[in-house]
Structure formats: C-alpha cells, structure tokens
Design a protein around this motif. Structure first.
Motif, PDB file in Angstrom:
ATOM      1  N   VAL A 139       4.003  -0.964  -0.257  1.00 51.78           N
ATOM      2  CA  VAL A 139       2.643  -1.448  -0.063  1.00 51.78           C
ATOM      3  C   VAL A 139       1.674  -0.628  -0.898  1.00 51.78           C
ATOM      4  CG1 VAL A 139       0.816  -1.813   1.637  1.00 51.78           C
ATOM      5  CG2 VAL A 139       3.197  -2.269   2.250  1.00 51.78           C
ATOM      6  N   THR A 140       1.937   0.670  -1.014  1.00 52.60           N
ATOM      7  CA  THR A 140       1.042   1.551  -1.760  1.00 52.60           C
ATOM      8  C   THR A 140       1.828   2.386  -2.771  1.00 52.60           C
ATOM      9  OG1 THR A 140       1.239   3.287  -0.080  1.00 52.60           O
ATOM     10  CG2 THR A 140      -0.619   1.746   0.135  1.00 52.60           C
ATOM     11  N   THR A 141       1.297   2.454  -3.970  1.00 53.40           N
ATOM     12  CA  THR A 141       1.909   3.261  -5.027  1.00 53.40           C
ATOM     13  C   THR A 141       0.792   3.964  -5.792  1.00 53.40           C
ATOM     14  OG1 THR A 141       3.726   1.686  -5.283  1.00 53.40           O
ATOM     15  CG2 THR A 141       3.364   3.223  -7.096  1.00 53.40           C
ATOM     16  N   THR A 142       0.972   5.246  -6.039  1.00 52.92           N
ATOM     17  CA  THR A 142       0.026   6.014  -6.844  1.00 52.92           C
ATOM     18  C   THR A 142       0.703   6.405  -8.150  1.00 52.92           C
ATOM     19  OG1 THR A 142      -1.205   6.889  -4.957  1.00 52.92           O
ATOM     20  CG2 THR A 142      -1.302   8.160  -6.978  1.00 52.92           C
ATOM     21  N   TRP A 143      -0.045   6.241  -9.253  1.00 53.11           N
ATOM     22  CA  TRP A 143       0.440   6.542 -10.595  1.00 53.11           C
ATOM     23  C   TRP A 143      -0.217   7.808 -11.110  1.00 53.11           C
ATOM     24  CZ3 TRP A 143       3.810   2.960 -12.934  1.00 53.11           C
ATOM     25  CH2 TRP A 143       3.978   1.771 -12.228  1.00 53.11           C
TER      26      TRP A 143
ATOM     27  N   ILE B 176       2.052  -4.573 -14.044  1.00 51.25           N
ATOM     28  CA  ILE B 176       2.785  -4.414 -12.791  1.00 51.25           C
ATOM     29  C   ILE B 176       1.932  -4.882 -11.625  1.00 51.25           C
ATOM     30  CG2 ILE B 176       3.806  -2.698 -11.241  1.00 51.25           C
ATOM     31  CD1 ILE B 176       4.719  -1.224 -13.794  1.00 51.25           C
ATOM     32  N   ASP B 177       0.646  -4.580 -11.674  1.00 46.72           N
ATOM     33  CA  ASP B 177      -0.281  -5.033 -10.641  1.00 46.72           C
ATOM     34  C   ASP B 177      -0.268  -6.561 -10.541  1.00 46.72           C
ATOM     35  OD1 ASP B 177      -2.197  -4.628  -8.635  1.00 46.72           O
ATOM     36  OD2 ASP B 177      -3.852  -4.792 -10.052  1.00 46.72           O
ATOM     37  N   ALA B 178      -0.197  -7.239 -11.676  1.00 45.11           N
ATOM     38  CA  ALA B 178      -0.167  -8.706 -11.684  1.00 45.11           C
ATOM     39  C   ALA B 178       1.134  -9.238 -11.084  1.00 45.11           C
ATOM     40  CB  ALA B 178      -0.338  -9.231 -13.107  1.00 45.11           C
ATOM     41  N   LEU B 179       2.220  -8.489 -11.226  1.00 43.75           N
ATOM     42  CA  LEU B 179       3.506  -8.926 -10.667  1.00 43.75           C
ATOM     43  C   LEU B 179       3.555  -8.792  -9.148  1.00 43.75           C
ATOM     44  CD1 LEU B 179       6.008  -7.329 -13.210  1.00 43.75           C
ATOM     45  CD2 LEU B 179       5.523  -9.766 -12.920  1.00 43.75           C
ATOM     46  N   PHE B 180       2.814  -7.825  -8.618  1.00 44.12           N
ATOM     47  CA  PHE B 180       2.841  -7.539  -7.189  1.00 44.12           C
ATOM     48  C   PHE B 180       1.417  -7.532  -6.629  1.00 44.12           C
ATOM     49  CE2 PHE B 180       6.301  -5.110  -9.255  1.00 44.12           C
ATOM     50  CZ  PHE B 180       7.375  -5.841  -8.766  1.00 44.12           C
ATOM     51  N   PRO B 181       0.776  -8.707  -6.541  1.00 43.60           N
ATOM     52  CA  PRO B 181      -0.634  -8.761  -6.151  1.00 43.60           C
ATOM     53  C   PRO B 181      -0.912  -8.321  -4.714  1.00 43.60           C
ATOM     54  CG  PRO B 181       0.292 -10.962  -6.292  1.00 43.60           C
ATOM     55  CD  PRO B 181       1.335 -10.023  -6.822  1.00 43.60           C
ATOM     56  N   ASP B 182       0.098  -8.287  -3.854  1.00 46.48           N
ATOM     57  CA  ASP B 182      -0.123  -7.882  -2.469  1.00 46.48           C
ATOM     58  C   ASP B 182      -0.021  -6.374  -2.278  1.00 46.48           C
ATOM     59  OD1 ASP B 182      -0.455 -10.530  -1.734  1.00 46.48           O
ATOM     60  OD2 ASP B 182       1.669 -10.800  -1.274  1.00 46.48           O
ATOM     61  N   ASN B 183       0.331  -5.663  -3.314  1.00 45.91           N
ATOM     62  CA  ASN B 183       0.481  -4.216  -3.222  1.00 45.91           C
ATOM     63  C   ASN B 183      -0.786  -3.521  -3.711  1.00 45.91           C
ATOM     64  OD1 ASN B 183       3.007  -5.142  -2.682  1.00 45.91           O
ATOM     65  ND2 ASN B 183       4.059  -3.889  -4.167  1.00 45.91           N
ATOM     66  N   THR B 184      -0.986  -2.306  -3.245  1.00 49.32           N
ATOM     67  CA  THR B 184      -2.120  -1.503  -3.677  1.00 49.32           C
ATOM     68  C   THR B 184      -1.622  -0.426  -4.629  1.00 49.32           C
ATOM     69  OG1 THR B 184      -3.273  -1.852  -1.595  1.00 49.32           O
ATOM     70  CG2 THR B 184      -3.978   0.025  -2.918  1.00 49.32           C
ATOM     71  N   PHE B 185      -2.135  -0.447  -5.851  1.00 46.61           N
ATOM     72  CA  PHE B 185      -1.781   0.551  -6.845  1.00 46.61           C
ATOM     73  C   PHE B 185      -3.002   1.414  -7.123  1.00 46.61           C
ATOM     74  CE2 PHE B 185       1.096  -3.006  -7.715  1.00 46.61           C
ATOM     75  CZ  PHE B 185       2.315  -2.350  -7.643  1.00 46.61           C
TER      76      PHE B 185
ATOM     77  N   VAL C  24      -1.703  13.445  -3.715  1.00 46.60           N
ATOM     78  CA  VAL C  24      -1.221  13.891  -2.408  1.00 46.60           C
ATOM     79  C   VAL C  24      -2.114  13.315  -1.305  1.00 46.60           C
ATOM     80  CG1 VAL C  24      -0.963  15.915  -0.908  1.00 46.60           C
ATOM     81  CG2 VAL C  24      -0.026  15.942  -3.238  1.00 46.60           C
ATOM     82  N   ALA C  25      -3.422  13.335  -1.534  1.00 46.04           N
ATOM     83  CA  ALA C  25      -4.366  12.797  -0.544  1.00 46.04           C
ATOM     84  C   ALA C  25      -4.207  11.286  -0.368  1.00 46.04           C
ATOM     85  CB  ALA C  25      -5.796  13.128  -0.951  1.00 46.04           C
ATOM     86  N   ASP C  26      -3.678  10.588  -1.390  1.00 46.71           N
ATOM     87  CA  ASP C  26      -3.457   9.142  -1.272  1.00 46.71           C
ATOM     88  C   ASP C  26      -2.404   8.813  -0.231  1.00 46.71           C
ATOM     89  OD1 ASP C  26      -5.320   8.602  -3.242  1.00 46.71           O
ATOM     90  OD2 ASP C  26      -3.806   8.443  -4.840  1.00 46.71           O
ATOM     91  N   ASN C  27      -1.464   9.733  -0.006  1.00 40.18           N
ATOM     92  CA  ASN C  27      -0.398   9.523   0.979  1.00 40.18           C
ATOM     93  C   ASN C  27       0.291   8.169   0.769  1.00 40.18           C
ATOM     94  OD1 ASN C  27       1.179  10.515   3.072  1.00 40.18           O
ATOM     95  ND2 ASN C  27      -0.026   9.423   4.610  1.00 40.18           N
ATOM     96  N   ALA C  28       0.636   7.883  -0.467  1.00 41.72           N
ATOM     97  CA  ALA C  28       1.257   6.601  -0.821  1.00 41.72           C
ATOM     98  C   ALA C  28       2.729   6.570  -0.432  1.00 41.72           C
ATOM     99  CB  ALA C  28       1.123   6.367  -2.322  1.00 41.72           C
TER     100      ALA C  28
ATOM    101  N   THR D 125       4.839  14.607   1.107  1.00 42.58           N
ATOM    102  CA  THR D 125       3.930  13.607   1.676  1.00 42.58           C
ATOM    103  C   THR D 125       4.642  12.397   2.261  1.00 42.58           C
ATOM    104  OG1 THR D 125       3.619  12.301  -0.334  1.00 42.58           O
ATOM    105  CG2 THR D 125       2.182  14.220  -0.036  1.00 42.58           C
ATOM    106  N   THR D 126       5.889  12.181   1.904  1.00 38.60           N
ATOM    107  CA  THR D 126       6.578  10.986   2.364  1.00 38.60           C
ATOM    108  C   THR D 126       8.062  11.244   2.553  1.00 38.60           C
ATOM    109  OG1 THR D 126       7.059   8.666   1.899  1.00 38.60           O
ATOM    110  CG2 THR D 126       6.879  10.117  -0.007  1.00 38.60           C
ATOM    111  N   GLU D 127       8.629  10.673   3.596  1.00 35.40           N
ATOM    112  CA  GLU D 127      10.055  10.831   3.863  1.00 35.40           C
ATOM    113  C   GLU D 127      10.901   9.989   2.921  1.00 35.40           C
ATOM    114  OE1 GLU D 127      10.825   9.940   7.940  1.00 35.40           O
ATOM    115  OE2 GLU D 127       9.249  11.278   8.649  1.00 35.40           O
TER     116      GLU D 127
END
Length: 131
Positions: free
Chosen positions: A15-19, A36-45, A67-71, A114-116
């Motif tokens: 759902v969330t990805t940080t670059w 990539i954003d156009a390929l996955f319009p329901d995701n937040t980049f 880190v603060a994005d907690n993606a 930040t993520t498992e």
C-alpha cells in the motif's frame, strides 16, 4: 531477472512505498517512479529522492524522512553521484567503495527497524544481508 519480478510483485501487493535515491529515482518528467505510479494507482508512493545526492546525502537527509514514513516497502537506487563526485581529492560528495557500502548498510539497518516485512532485492541487498 527474478529479483526484478519479485520487486514488482512486492510493489503490487503493498500500500505504501518510499523511494530514496538520486536524479534517476527522483520523480522528474523522466523519473521512472511516475511510470510505476501509473501501474499501481491504488498505492501510495512517497519520493524522497533528490537529484545530485550521493549515498552520504541520502543517509543524512533522505533516510530520516523515509524512516518517519513508516512505509511497507522502501526502494533505494543511488550511487551514480558517488562515482561522479569521487575524484580522490576530497570533494563534498566523495566516498570510497567501503564508504558507499557502509552508507547502504546504515540505510538498510534503519529501514529494517521500521518494518517486519522489509524485503531485499538485488546483489547489493544480498551482500548487506550477510553483513
């Protein structure tokens, strides 16, 4: 390669990805994030990449924001400017290969905390997992 397919699958299921990265990653007209954003319009980049940045800059400025994005997923694509600015004299962006690897390990360790479900793709990522 299978790593590229695994990364695309991970992006499709997140759902969330940080670059993080340099101008190649930065969401400019020619940046690949917009594709990539156009390929996955329901995701937040979230794009933290900055043109001209080196791995030193990424660790000091982009990493705290990421880190603060907690993606769910993070993508790091950086290194060309580390080569570009390396002149053996001591430019502001200069880093050695060992310095670059240390910066990437710093980023990987911080993001892993930040993520498992942090996943690694590519040969550099596999090297960092063993470190």
């Amino acid at each position: 390669t299978s790593d590229k397919l695994k990364m695309i699958e991970a992006l499709a299921n997140s759902v969330t990805t940080t670059w993080l990265g340099d101008s190649i990653t930065e969401n400019l007209v020619n940046g690949y994030i917009r594709h990539i954003d156009a390929l996955f319009p329901d995701n937040t980049f979230t794009d933290r990449a900055v043109g001209g940045h080196t791995s030193i800059d990424m660790v000091s400025t982009q990493l705290p924001l990421a880190v603060a994005d907690n993606a769910e997923h993070y993508v790091i694509a950086i290194g060309l400017n580390d080569i570009r600015y390396f002149n053996g004299v001591g430019g502001t962006g200069e880093t050695t290969i060992s310095g670059y690897l240390a910066n990437m390990k710093t980023a990987a360790d911080a993001l892993k905390a930040t993520t498992e479900s942090l996943k690694y793709f590519g040969s550099l990522a596999n090297l960092l997992l063993k470190a």
